[in-house]
Design an enzyme around this catalytic site. Structure first.
Site, PDB file in Angstrom:
ATOM      1  CE1 TYR A   1      -4.102  -1.956   0.923  1.00 28.51           C
ATOM      2  CE2 TYR A   1      -2.514  -3.262   2.141  1.00 28.51           C
ATOM      3  CZ  TYR A   1      -3.769  -3.115   1.590  1.00 28.51           C
ATOM      4  OH  TYR A   1      -4.679  -4.131   1.702  1.00 28.51           O
TER       5      TYR A   1
ATOM      6  CG  ASP B   1     -11.280   6.210   6.844  1.00 28.83           C
ATOM      7  OD1 ASP B   1     -12.160   7.017   7.203  1.00 28.83           O
ATOM      8  OD2 ASP B   1     -11.561   5.089   6.378  1.00 28.83           O
TER       9      ASP B   1
END
Length: 306
Positions: A77, A91
């Site tokens: 990632y 997030d």
């Protein structure tokens, strides 16, 4: 069957490597692929959050049998961690829970906190994750007003590389990183836990999956383009069933007799290898994934012709 829907057998069983845009769920991507191909039997290997972009692996037709064997491989990632704020979802899409000035943190402290998030970890998933609790998704329970505490799970972060540290505001620190990890690792939990260790909170502002096992975003295409390539006989974003399997597992060339035996669920002589092997007939068709069991190799999952 509607007049416009193809039989699944009319579309070659394949793996689609899709570059998912932000704002879509993995289910949305599958639904688009079903519409574009006019087939029903499509699934995915490894969910991406709606905020995340990047590689999503889809299986079409009997290639869905391969998905469970693809999802457990390591992932890579690219992410941006923001220090100085914690959110409900860990997030940027969640409500901000706390704001704690992070401007005093120097780069060495930031790097050390992230370095501590490498190696074997006991990681607690975000409560708004897809983990099931008594048969229901954790995020559904949270949205229903329930308090959910998930059990830690064993994951491994093989590598966490810091590329850039910036300060978009006096009290915030943004860190751009690459993470290579085992399947099931939550990158937003890394941001949350590093921020907690620094005493300022943390969450993700960007996440992109660039690799899953041997597959890379460089091979991927938007879902409609990958579907069109499949219907055209191949192209960017499409891997045939045999090519996908042999990219992940060692290949074993079968004789015609062995291919027939495996097709009937019978055993063939052992491969001499540990783990799964992709058994391919003389015409290049994937017959099965096989594994040794004593002197013979047995079918773990078969892929019948047609």
């Amino acid at each position: 069957m509607s007049r416009n829907r193809r039989a699944d057998a009319d579309v070659a069983p394949s793996i689609l490597l899709v570059d998912k845009p932000g704002g879509m769920t993995s289910h949305d991507v599958v639904a688009r692929a079903r519409r574009a191909l006019s087939v029903r039997r499509i699934g995915h290997a490894g969910t991406l959050d709606p905020m995340a972009t990047g590689l999503l692996v889809l299986g079409v037709g009997t290639a869905t049998r391969l998905l469970g064997y693809l999802s457990g491989h390591d992932k890579t990632y690219e992410a941006t961690v923001r220090l100085g704020q914690s959110t409900v979802t860990d997030d940027r899409e969640g409500e901000v829970l706390t704001t704690t000035p992070a401007g005093h943190l120097d780069d060495d402290a930031v790097r050390a906190a992230l370095a501590a998030q490498t190696g074997p970890l006991r990681q607690v998933p975000s409560s708004v994750s897809a983990v099931k609790v008594d048969g229901r998704r954790s995020y559904d329970r949270v949205r229903a007003g329930e308090e959910v505490v998930l059990e830690p799970r064993a994951v491994t972060v093989h590598r966490l590389e810091v590329h850039r540290i910036s300060r978009p505001a006096p009290d915030l620190v943004d860190v751009e990183v690459t993470v290579v990890c085992t399947a099931g690792t939550y990158i937003r939990a890394i941001a949350r836990d590093a921020g907690a260790a620094l005493g300022v909170g943390g969450h993700l502002t960007a996440l992109r999956r660039t690799a899953s096992g041997p597959f890379r975003t460089e091979q991927a295409a938007p879902v409609e383009d990958a579907a069109a390539a499949l219907l055209a006989g191949g192209g960017r974003g499409v891997l045939g069933l045999t090519g996908a399997a042999t990219a992940v597992f060692p290949a074993r060339a079968l004789t015609a007799e062995e291919a027939t035996a495996l097709g009937h669920g019978q055993r063939v002589p052992a491969t001499g290898r540990a783990g799964l092997t992709a058994a391919v007939d003389p015409d290049g068709r994937l017959v099965a994934l096989v594994e040794d069991a004593g002197a013979g190799a047995r079918v773990a999952v078969g892929f019948p012709p047609g």
